[in-house]
Each structure stands twice: as structure tokens, then as C-alpha cells.
Write an enzyme that holds these catalytic residues in place. Structure first.
Site, PDB file in Angstrom:
ATOM      1  N   HIS A 168     105.987 143.822 111.248  1.00  0.00           N
ATOM      2  CA  HIS A 168     104.874 144.679 110.828  1.00  0.00           C
ATOM      3  C   HIS A 168     104.093 143.972 109.723  1.00  0.00           C
ATOM      4  O   HIS A 168     104.541 142.967 109.189  1.00  0.00           O
ATOM      5  CB  HIS A 168     105.405 146.013 110.291  1.00  0.00           C
ATOM      6  N   HIS A 178     100.337 139.412 105.928  1.00  0.00           N
ATOM      7  CA  HIS A 178     101.255 138.562 106.673  1.00  0.00           C
ATOM      8  C   HIS A 178     102.300 139.421 107.374  1.00  0.00           C
ATOM      9  O   HIS A 178     102.473 140.602 107.060  1.00  0.00           O
ATOM     10  CB  HIS A 178     101.950 137.568 105.738  1.00  0.00           C
TER      11      HIS A 178
END
Length: 185
Positions: free
Chosen positions: A37, A120
Site C-alpha cells: 500500500h 512509496h
């Protein structure tokens, strides 16, 4: 107390492509593909009542669906890397959504640290120092061409993070669809 965060779940196609990168590493502990995620706000351990209040505010957050692009890989931690991440190109819609989530968290009394947003997806965590051979292998994988498709983002999720000896498990507590036509800013 519930350890929680708000994030963007990866679609299967992106998770599978990033899984190829993980499979090539053979260093560190991979984040399970179901857990991949992008974190918008790490909330820490919060009372259930605070998360309920936050849920009410997140239901009212408006943002349009967006498409994210992966822009490469980076080891975080400087000379003592602690993780390998797939970088996501920053864009105004993503920044605006993150700002709205952070404002909602502040509104219910969650004190979030000020930090630069480096979008990220964490792929692998390193427990200690990498050997020179491991570091060379990781850098070689980072330079390899694994095509990760663009990421259509249609929802954000409030997750519970449960820590256990084999790593964290993330459970969705609520999801919030992004609405076409909603203002991005």
C-alpha cells in the site's frame, strides 16, 4: 488502542509486478503482497473513539480518482538501509488527498509528525546491515527493468495494523471511494 493508518491499496496487477521485484531480492523480509500500500497518514495507536470520529470525517473527504505512476526504487536509511521501496511519482491530486487526510486526523486530535511526503510502497524490510553481496544484489534488482503498470486509485482505506512475530497484518476497517467530479484541491 488500535494501531492504524490511512492508505491506498494496490491493485492486483501492480502487486504482482512488484512481487517479481521481491522474488528477485533474496535479502530482508518481504512485505506480503496483500499488505502492499501507499501510506497517506500513519496514525499510531489510537483509542477506538478517536478512530470512529476520524471515520466520520474521512467519509466526507472528497477527491477524484487518480492514476499514480511508479518512478523507480530506493533504499531508505542512508548507509544502513532499513527498507527497499518502490517510489511513486508525486502529483498534485495525491498531495491534496494526503493533506485532506492529515487535516481530518488533526481535527480529531491525532498529532501527526511533520515530515516530507515521499510517496512509496515498502517492498522489503532489512533487519540489520546488509552484507556487501546482499547490497549488490538489491542494487542490481533496483536497476532491473520490471514494468509496473500505472495505478488507478479509486479508494482510500482506514487500516488496522496488528503486529506479530512474522510481521504486521493489515485489516481494512473502512474504505472511502474517490468520486469522479470531486474537486482535487
Amino acid at each position: 488502542m488500535i494501531r492504524a493508518f490511512v492508505g491506498l491499496p494496490l491493485p492486483d496487477a501492480c502487486a504482482e509486478a512488484l512481487g517479481v521485484v521481491q522474488d528477485r531480492l533474496s535479502a530482508g523480509r518481504d512485505v506480503p503482497r496483500d499488505n502492499l500500500h501507499l501510506t497517506l497518514a500513519f496514525l499510531g495507536a489510537q483509542p477506538e473513539s478517536v478512530l470512529e470520529d476520524l471515520h466520520g470525517l474521512l467519509e466526507r473527504v472528497t477527491a477524484p480518482p487518480m492514476t499514480l505512476r511508479f518512478s523507480g526504487y530506493e533504499m531508505f536509511g542512508g548507509t544502513k538501509p532499513r527498507l527497499l521501496a518502490a517510489l511513486v511519482a508525486l502529483n498534485p491530486a495525491l498531495q491534496a488527498l494526503r493533506a485532506k487526510v492529515r487535516r481530518a486526523a488533526y481535527s480529531v486530535g491525532i498529532d501527526l509528525p511533520r515530515e516530507r511526503f515521499r510517496p512509496h510502497v515498502t517492498l522489503t524490510r532489512f533487519a540489520g546491515l546488509l552484507t556487501s553481496g546482499e547490497e549488490r544484489r538489491v542494487r542490481s534488482v533496483m536497476e532491473g527493468a520490471v514494468l509496473v503498470p500505472d495505478w488507478p486509485v479509486e479508494q482510500m482505506v482506514l487500516y488496522r495494523s496488528v503486529l506479530n512475530p512474522s510481521g504486521a497484518r493489515y485489516d481494512a476497517l473502512a474504505d472511502y471511494p474517490l468520486a469522479p467530479g470531486a474537486p482535487a484541491f
